[in-house]
Design an enzyme around this catalytic site. Structure first.
Site, PDB file in Angstrom:
ATOM      1  N   GLU A   1       0.820  -1.212   0.000  1.00 13.20           N
ATOM      2  CA  GLU A   1       0.000   0.000   0.000  1.00 13.20           C
ATOM      3  C   GLU A   1       0.860   1.271   0.000  1.00 13.20           C
ATOM      4  OE1 GLU A   1      -2.946   0.316   3.183  1.00 13.20           O
ATOM      5  OE2 GLU A   1      -4.523  -0.264   1.807  1.00 13.20           O
TER       6      GLU A   1
ATOM      7  N   HIS B 261       6.712 -26.923  -1.223  1.00 18.08           N
ATOM      8  CA  HIS B 261       5.950 -27.986  -1.897  1.00 18.08           C
ATOM      9  C   HIS B 261       4.772 -27.408  -2.664  1.00 18.08           C
ATOM     10  CE1 HIS B 261       8.206 -31.065   0.342  1.00 18.08           C
ATOM     11  NE2 HIS B 261       8.288 -30.090   1.229  1.00 18.08           N
TER      12      HIS B 261
ATOM     13  N   LYS C 192     -13.211   1.692  -3.273  1.00 22.24           N
ATOM     14  CA  LYS C 192     -14.294   1.997  -2.321  1.00 22.24           C
ATOM     15  C   LYS C 192     -15.385   2.796  -3.013  1.00 22.24           C
ATOM     16  CE  LYS C 192     -11.589   2.284   1.970  1.00 22.24           C
ATOM     17  NZ  LYS C 192     -10.970   3.232   2.880  1.00 22.24           N
TER      18      LYS C 192
HETATM   19  O1  PA5 Z   1      -2.959   1.539   6.055  1.00 18.55           O
HETATM   20  C1  PA5 Z   1      -4.039   2.068   5.898  1.00 18.55           C
HETATM   21  O2  PA5 Z   1      -4.210   3.294   6.016  1.00 18.55           O
HETATM   22  C2  PA5 Z   1      -5.257   1.244   5.569  1.00 18.55           C
HETATM   23  O3  PA5 Z   1      -4.928  -0.087   5.376  1.00 18.55           O
HETATM   24  C3  PA5 Z   1      -6.265   1.327   6.692  1.00 18.55           C
HETATM   25  O4  PA5 Z   1      -5.704   0.870   7.876  1.00 18.55           O
HETATM   26  C4  PA5 Z   1      -7.516   0.520   6.381  1.00 18.55           C
HETATM   27  O5  PA5 Z   1      -8.047   0.903   5.159  1.00 18.55           O
HETATM   28  C5  PA5 Z   1      -8.558   0.725   7.473  1.00 18.55           C
HETATM   29  O6  PA5 Z   1      -8.839   2.068   7.622  1.00 18.55           O
HETATM   30  P1  PA5 Z   1      -9.576   2.630   8.877  1.00 18.55           P
HETATM   31  O7  PA5 Z   1      -8.717   2.407  10.070  1.00 18.55           O
HETATM   32  O8  PA5 Z   1      -9.783   4.070   8.602  1.00 18.55           O
HETATM   33  O9  PA5 Z   1     -10.864   1.861   9.004  1.00 18.55           O
END
Ligand code: PA5
Length: 407
Positions: A256, A277, A391
């Site tokens: 990410e 494996h 989203k």
């Molecule tokens: O690293 C990040 O910012 C994301 O993976 C969030 O943790 C994830 O989308 C969850 O977001 P939130 O804590 O706002 O629900």
């Protein structure tokens, strides 16, 4: 300190700026004691802690808990389980059945407070808790969210839930050293003080401007160098199954943070020897696009010796008296030799011990390396525009469905 070994085809390191990341481990003694106090209360009163969160809001805690608790029992007597990280109706239905008859606390974690998966799961679980515990439900629900804003913050204020904070300047995947990680980790019976101390030591070591002594910098640079040579996939490999969720956390952290603007290494993970494996053939002999980062812990508590057998029917008496961990370590050396021969560059991250201090150290090390890596790629490690796009599309489709239903 951990040891980092990089492949021969990575020759030199050029300096770029080192980011200041002290605020990611900025948990005061007062806050830590507050977290520990609530964790003790949960240990006294609950059999299950249900952690509701997705992505960075649960993976860090889960990674540490899985890495540091035994395979077949809990340390603290509280089983930590998870929801809000998928949208399976079957999962939620079966979860509620599993909770029945057990004493339950809930920790809902969302920085934004509006992520669909945890929000939906919390709606279901909140109702379940209210049906079960009536007016006392609010004492068993703990909220971890932004200190100032968001839907979850408003719900917590309205309902009188106790609240913990993910600081505004700490994003989900960098939040394991805040209450988002620390509360579930403490409930599981893991020493959060040692965990934070490891991270603080890593912060000092990875701020060293002598890059010959800065393993985070070397790791970031080595993977960037390999990426520039055409190796577009990094495979994080370990030899201990309980590290699988730590792999998942790493995958999310790098995936990410780096995968944007059509750039970035694809982060993938394997657990050996199981995956030898499954995917071992591809690693040894398939497309030459990957390099491997072996994560090794020098010392792992608990081991078992191979017994000798009178008739030696399986022909394994040559291993009698040797420990399984020793054999596992030898298999690691064999894997390195074979994969290098097959044209896979191999790096090694060697951590002295699998305990709270060193896992804290390692996770901060990865966070720092990730931010340095992103700066080498010239991308912003802290946003996730691609996730927002999905989203948005999902919301549009869900709203279209609602319109169709009402037509
Ligand atoms: O690293 C990040 O910012 C994301 O993976 C969030 O943790 C994830 O989308 C969850 O977001 P939130 O804590 O706002 O629900």
């Amino acid at each position: 300190m951990l040891r980092f070994e990089y492949p021969k085809n990575v020759q030199q390191f050029d300096m770029v700026g080192l980011p200041d990341m002290k605020h990611y481990i900025d948990c005061s003694v007062e806050e830590m004691l507050g977290i520990q106090k609530v964790a003790n209360e949960i240990q006294e009163n609950a059999e299950v802690l249900l952690v509701i969160g997705v992505g960075g809001s649960f993976l860090g805690a889960r990674a540490v808990i899985d890495a540091l608790t035994p395979y077949f029992r809990t340390i603290s007597g509280v089983e930590v389980i998870y929801a809000g990280n998928n949208m399976s109706g079957a999962y939620l239905r079966q979860l509620l059945t599993y909770l029945d008859g057990k004493s339950v606390y809930v920790n809902v974690i969302s920085k934004s407070g509006s992520t669909m998966e945890p929000a939906l799961a919390f709606r279901v679980v909140k109702q379940y808790m209210e049906n079960r515990y009536g007016t006392e439900a609010f004492e068993r629900i703990l909220v971890t969210t932004d200190p100032e804003k968001g839907i979850l913050k408003n719900i917590a204020n309205e309902s009188g839930y106790r609240q913990f904070v993910i600081p505004t300047d700490v994003g989900g995947r960098y939040s394991v050293f805040t209450a988002a990680g620390l509360l579930p980790i403490a409930v599981a019976g893991i020493d959060i003080d040692a965990f934070l101390q490891g991270a603080r030591q890593a912060e000092v070591d990875t701020s060293n401007e002598n890059i010959g002594q800065n393993a985070a910098y070397q790791y970031a640079f080595a993977r960037f160098e390999l990426y520039s040579q055409g190796y577009s996939l990094e495979l994080l490999a370990s030899f201990e199954p309980r590290l699988k969720k730590l792999h998942e956390w790493w995958k999310q952290l790098f995936g990410e943070s780096e995968g944007k603007e059509q750039k970035g290494l694809y982060p993938s993970t394997v657990t050996f020897s199981t995956d030898l494996h499954a995917i071992g053939q591809f690693i040894q002999d398939g497309s030459r696009i990957l390099f491997e980062t072996l994560l090794h812990f020098d010392e792992i508590e608990e081991d078992i010796e191979v017994p000798s057998s009178f008739d030696d029917l399986d022909g394994l008496n040559y291993l009698s008296g040797r420990s399984m961990n020793e054999i596992n370590a030898t298999s690691k050396d064999g894997v390195v030799l074979a994969h290098e021969e097959g044209g896979v560059p191999v790096m090694k991250i060697c951590v002295p011990k699998l305990d709270a201090y060193h896992v804290g150290y390692l996770m901060f090390f990865f966070m720092k390396a990730c931010v340095i890596s992103a700066s080498l790629l010239e991308v912003n490690p802290f946003d996730q525009p691609g996730v927002e796009a999905y989203k948005q599309k999902m919301l549009e489709l869900l709203k279209e469905d609602v319109v169709k239903i009402h037509e």
